[in-house]
Design a protein around this motif. Sequence first.
Motif, PDB file in Angstrom:
ATOM      1  N   PHE A  59       0.893  -1.183   0.194  1.00 39.34           N
ATOM      2  CA  PHE A  59      -0.045  -0.030   0.286  1.00 39.34           C
ATOM      3  C   PHE A  59       1.036   1.278  -0.021  1.00 39.34           C
ATOM      4  O   PHE A  59       1.968   1.333   0.393  1.00 39.34           O
ATOM      5  N   PRO A  60       0.430   2.500  -0.249  1.00 36.93           N
ATOM      6  CA  PRO A  60       1.149   3.617  -0.419  1.00 36.93           C
ATOM      7  C   PRO A  60       1.449   4.197   1.025  1.00 36.93           C
ATOM      8  O   PRO A  60       0.870   3.510   1.870  1.00 36.93           O
ATOM      9  N   PRO A  61       2.849   4.793   1.140  1.00 33.18           N
ATOM     10  CA  PRO A  61       3.230   5.024   2.457  1.00 33.18           C
ATOM     11  C   PRO A  61       2.329   5.951   3.367  1.00 33.18           C
ATOM     12  O   PRO A  61       1.527   6.830   2.439  1.00 33.18           O
ATOM     13  N   GLY A  62       2.015   5.447   4.642  1.00 33.78           N
ATOM     14  CA  GLY A  62       0.965   6.480   5.098  1.00 33.78           C
ATOM     15  C   GLY A  62      -0.265   6.107   5.190  1.00 33.78           C
ATOM     16  O   GLY A  62      -1.081   7.006   5.551  1.00 33.78           O
ATOM     17  N   ALA A  63      -0.595   4.998   4.116  1.00 33.48           N
ATOM     18  CA  ALA A  63      -1.854   4.886   3.759  1.00 33.48           C
ATOM     19  C   ALA A  63      -2.946   4.272   5.263  1.00 33.48           C
ATOM     20  O   ALA A  63      -2.261   3.431   5.737  1.00 33.48           O
ATOM     21  N   ARG A  64      -4.069   4.609   5.037  1.00 31.57           N
ATOM     22  CA  ARG A  64      -5.030   3.990   6.144  1.00 31.57           C
ATOM     23  C   ARG A  64      -5.799   2.774   5.390  1.00 31.57           C
ATOM     24  O   ARG A  64      -6.637   3.385   4.367  1.00 31.57           O
ATOM     25  N   VAL A  65      -5.765   1.732   5.682  1.00 24.60           N
ATOM     26  CA  VAL A  65      -6.185   0.759   4.996  1.00 24.60           C
ATOM     27  C   VAL A  65      -7.424   0.085   5.832  1.00 24.60           C
ATOM     28  O   VAL A  65      -7.033  -0.391   7.075  1.00 24.60           O
ATOM     29  N   THR A  66      -8.540  -0.149   5.380  1.00 25.52           N
ATOM     30  CA  THR A  66      -9.703  -1.015   6.022  1.00 25.52           C
ATOM     31  C   THR A  66      -9.990  -2.091   5.009  1.00 25.52           C
ATOM     32  O   THR A  66      -9.979  -2.012   3.859  1.00 25.52           O
ATOM     33  N   GLY A  67     -10.968  -2.986   5.242  1.00 28.01           N
ATOM     34  CA  GLY A  67     -11.347  -4.151   4.278  1.00 28.01           C
ATOM     35  C   GLY A  67     -10.432  -5.370   4.816  1.00 28.01           C
ATOM     36  O   GLY A  67      -9.446  -5.345   5.440  1.00 28.01           O
ATOM     37  N   GLU A  68     -10.812  -6.369   3.623  1.00 29.93           N
ATOM     38  CA  GLU A  68     -10.000  -7.571   3.775  1.00 29.93           C
ATOM     39  C   GLU A  68      -9.339  -7.869   2.520  1.00 29.93           C
ATOM     40  O   GLU A  68      -9.738  -7.526   1.307  1.00 29.93           O
ATOM     41  N   VAL A  69      -8.044  -8.535   2.464  1.00 36.64           N
ATOM     42  CA  VAL A  69      -7.463  -9.025   1.137  1.00 36.64           C
ATOM     43  C   VAL A  69      -7.051 -10.378   1.846  1.00 36.64           C
ATOM     44  O   VAL A  69      -6.052 -10.453   2.495  1.00 36.64           O
ATOM     45  N   HIS A  70      -7.663 -11.392   1.120  1.00 35.80           N
ATOM     46  CA  HIS A  70      -7.438 -12.959   1.735  1.00 35.80           C
ATOM     47  C   HIS A  70      -6.853 -13.569   0.605  1.00 35.80           C
ATOM     48  O   HIS A  70      -7.357 -13.666  -0.568  1.00 35.80           O
ATOM     49  N   ARG A  71      -5.640 -14.293   0.781  1.00 35.19           N
ATOM     50  CA  ARG A  71      -4.742 -14.799  -0.145  1.00 35.19           C
ATOM     51  C   ARG A  71      -4.769 -16.319   0.299  1.00 35.19           C
ATOM     52  O   ARG A  71      -4.546 -16.724   1.307  1.00 35.19           O
ATOM     53  N   SER A  72      -5.226 -17.195  -0.687  1.00 29.67           N
ATOM     54  CA  SER A  72      -4.980 -18.642  -0.485  1.00 29.67           C
ATOM     55  C   SER A  72      -3.644 -19.062  -0.161  1.00 29.67           C
ATOM     56  O   SER A  72      -2.600 -18.241  -0.742  1.00 29.67           O
ATOM     57  N   ALA A  73      -3.340 -20.179   0.079  1.00 28.50           N
ATOM     58  CA  ALA A  73      -1.825 -20.661   0.420  1.00 28.50           C
ATOM     59  C   ALA A  73      -1.239 -21.404  -1.096  1.00 28.50           C
ATOM     60  O   ALA A  73      -0.391 -22.557  -0.730  1.00 28.50           O
ATOM     61  N   ARG A  74      -1.667 -21.224  -2.005  1.00 31.13           N
ATOM     62  CA  ARG A  74      -1.314 -21.944  -3.279  1.00 31.13           C
ATOM     63  C   ARG A  74      -0.112 -21.112  -3.949  1.00 31.13           C
ATOM     64  O   ARG A  74       0.217 -21.513  -5.017  1.00 31.13           O
ATOM     65  N   GLY A  75       0.649 -20.220  -3.320  1.00 29.36           N
ATOM     66  CA  GLY A  75       1.665 -19.632  -4.030  1.00 29.36           C
ATOM     67  C   GLY A  75       1.742 -18.047  -3.836  1.00 29.36           C
ATOM     68  O   GLY A  75       0.433 -17.362  -3.624  1.00 29.36           O
ATOM     69  N   PRO A  76       2.685 -17.460  -4.029  1.00 30.25           N
ATOM     70  CA  PRO A  76       2.730 -15.938  -4.012  1.00 30.25           C
ATOM     71  C   PRO A  76       2.151 -15.218  -5.183  1.00 30.25           C
ATOM     72  O   PRO A  76       1.845 -16.013  -5.972  1.00 30.25           O
ATOM     73  N   VAL A  77       1.872 -14.002  -4.880  1.00 27.00           N
ATOM     74  CA  VAL A  77       1.322 -13.133  -6.109  1.00 27.00           C
ATOM     75  C   VAL A  77       2.552 -12.563  -6.901  1.00 27.00           C
ATOM     76  O   VAL A  77       3.293 -11.725  -6.253  1.00 27.00           O
ATOM     77  N   GLY A  78       2.686 -12.750  -8.325  1.00 26.84           N
ATOM     78  CA  GLY A  78       3.580 -12.055  -8.632  1.00 26.84           C
ATOM     79  C   GLY A  78       3.349 -10.543  -9.438  1.00 26.84           C
ATOM     80  O   GLY A  78       2.004 -10.567  -9.783  1.00 26.84           O
ATOM     81  N   TYR A  79       4.038  -9.513  -9.647  1.00 23.65           N
ATOM     82  CA  TYR A  79       3.754  -8.259 -10.280  1.00 23.65           C
ATOM     83  C   TYR A  79       4.525  -8.087 -11.268  1.00 23.65           C
ATOM     84  O   TYR A  79       5.963  -7.963 -11.029  1.00 23.65           O
ATOM     85  N   ILE A  80       3.802  -7.674 -12.376  1.00 19.48           N
ATOM     86  CA  ILE A  80       4.758  -6.941 -13.829  1.00 19.48           C
ATOM     87  C   ILE A  80       4.376  -5.666 -13.693  1.00 19.48           C
ATOM     88  O   ILE A  80       3.291  -5.151 -14.019  1.00 19.48           O
ATOM     89  N   PRO A  81       5.194  -4.650 -13.367  1.00 22.63           N
ATOM     90  CA  PRO A  81       4.939  -3.177 -13.372  1.00 22.63           C
ATOM     91  C   PRO A  81       4.770  -2.762 -14.801  1.00 22.63           C
ATOM     92  O   PRO A  81       5.324  -3.298 -15.920  1.00 22.63           O
ATOM     93  N   GLN A  82       4.360  -1.565 -14.973  1.00 25.48           N
ATOM     94  CA  GLN A  82       4.194  -1.027 -15.999  1.00 25.48           C
ATOM     95  C   GLN A  82       5.556  -0.659 -16.849  1.00 25.48           C
ATOM     96  O   GLN A  82       5.779  -0.750 -18.002  1.00 25.48           O
ATOM     97  N   HIS A  83       6.649  -0.408 -15.936  1.00 23.85           N
ATOM     98  CA  HIS A  83       7.935  -0.073 -16.525  1.00 23.85           C
ATOM     99  C   HIS A  83       9.010  -1.059 -15.655  1.00 23.85           C
ATOM    100  O   HIS A  83       9.382  -0.863 -14.638  1.00 23.85           O
ATOM    101  N   PRO A  84       8.910  -2.301 -16.365  1.00 31.08           N
ATOM    102  CA  PRO A  84       9.789  -3.367 -15.674  1.00 31.08           C
ATOM    103  C   PRO A  84      11.342  -3.096 -15.190  1.00 31.08           C
ATOM    104  O   PRO A  84      11.787  -3.739 -14.365  1.00 31.08           O
ATOM    105  N   ALA A  85      11.764  -2.193 -15.800  1.00 29.03           N
ATOM    106  CA  ALA A  85      13.172  -1.865 -15.533  1.00 29.03           C
ATOM    107  C   ALA A  85      13.457  -1.323 -14.015  1.00 29.03           C
ATOM    108  O   ALA A  85      14.458  -1.334 -13.609  1.00 29.03           O
ATOM    109  N   ALA A  86      12.501  -0.792 -13.574  1.00 30.31           N
ATOM    110  CA  ALA A  86      12.484  -0.038 -12.517  1.00 30.31           C
ATOM    111  C   ALA A  86      12.673  -1.275 -11.394  1.00 30.31           C
ATOM    112  O   ALA A  86      13.123  -0.813 -10.054  1.00 30.31           O
ATOM    113  N   VAL A  87      12.220  -2.369 -11.484  1.00 31.36           N
ATOM    114  CA  VAL A  87      12.475  -3.642 -10.514  1.00 31.36           C
ATOM    115  C   VAL A  87      13.384  -4.704 -10.973  1.00 31.36           C
ATOM    116  O   VAL A  87      13.630  -5.378 -10.057  1.00 31.36           O
TER     117      VAL A  87
END
Length: 487
Positions: free
Chosen positions: A58-86
């Motif tokens: 989440f963004p720095p200093g964000a106030r977050v409510t609600g739920e994000v539930h992930r199953s135990a089937r593996g991590p979540v991968g992320y491909i950013p818009q500009h992949p060179a940055a990672v």
Amino acid sequence: MSDEQDPVVEVRDLRVEVGGRAIVDGVSLRVRPGRVTALVGASGSGKTTTGLALLGEFPPGARVTGEVHRSARGPVGYIPQHPAAVLNPARRVSALLTDIARAQVRDLPWARRRAAVRERVVRAMADAQLPDAETLLHRYPHQLSGGQQQRVVLAQALLLGARVIVADEPTTGQDTLTKSRIVDQLAALRARGIAVVLLSHDLDVVRALADEVLVMRAGRVVESGPAERVWRAPRHGWTRELLGGQPEFTTPEGTGPTLLRVRALAARHRTGGTTVRVPELDLRAGECLAVVGRSGSGKTTLARCLAGLHRFYEGDVLLDGTPLPRSLRDRDRAQLAAVQYVFQDARAAFDEHRPVLDQVARTAVRLRGVESAEATREALTTLASLGLPEELVLRRPGQLSGGELQRAALARALLAHPRVLICDEITSGLDTVTRRGILGILTDLLRERTDLSLVLITHDPDTAALANRIVVVEAGESAAREPHHTR
């Protein structure tokens, strides 16, 4: 409901608030294996924030409510818009992938580890559709195309065993052939039972891939449902506006005197090897010129030569008949103001520690000698004309969406009062509604300022249609032609 249909990620009533402003408000969704869930909407609608929430980020200093539930089937991968940055620019592809694979074979006998690591790396590259592994493994990230960088990030996620892939604007700035390959790549992931969350402005790609569509506006989901139903019978007015056709624009003829000339230009890499040749090119005052071609064809290198951002070339670039120095460092203030460049990756072009307004206004102070207070007033007026209100531009770049920063970058260039404005894929990261607005603004600029010439580096046919003339760059060679039609 069978186990195979259970969601691998479920979001319930997610709200993300930064500085008292809700950037995601009440979002719920289910991400299922072997399905493509697409989030579409305007820049700043909350798509990326929602996508990153699936990773627990989440963004720095964000106030977050609600739920994000992930199953135990593996991590979540992320491909950013500009992949060179990672991707670590100091490490070869082999090192980036081997480090992950090595951690997974520690239980094997020492004698078998090296072969096991190699097998995992090669398999991941194949699954990410990266051919010619032997060659690519020895390259650094900057030696790869944007599409190759993207697939290296995907290979990292697959090595980690990701069962969900969040793809953030994966086709931004890509030519038609590359887009087709990306669609095939994501479809192959779906066929393997991997869930794909697609964050995209590219409605053609969404149509080709999505099983479910969520339409977002101002942080909320205004419409959702099976993709076929949303395309066939959109229920919300905003969805209908997003899906609306491209309006026609009338571009002035651009019959003014010749402003910029290119003669016998042959650009090369610093280490040698020609990247693009342009024997002759003239740009008239008031004219719009589109430079098109596949990724890696050399069109951006040509544009960077014009702007003084690439100095390794033979030949001449002349402004009003006077050769321009090859490097920005050697151009005087008037020459710097005359030729302005708007980058595709607007986020990388801003100082993350200073408010956007200050950086936009600084252009008028530095290049035109305008007093600070007057520069700020002019900046606010220009930014507002591009749909960026004062309360937004008083923030730092990290608090704006990619599309909002792209419009701010255009405003910054306009405050130099340029005579040649070079726009490098500036509509590629925008939703259809904002893209129409930007194209309308560019058309109005040409109509109002008959001394301004516009150079568009683009893959987008609607953007290229603005041009009076088109230069096609293929394998480093240029050829001019008239557009099929002018809007």
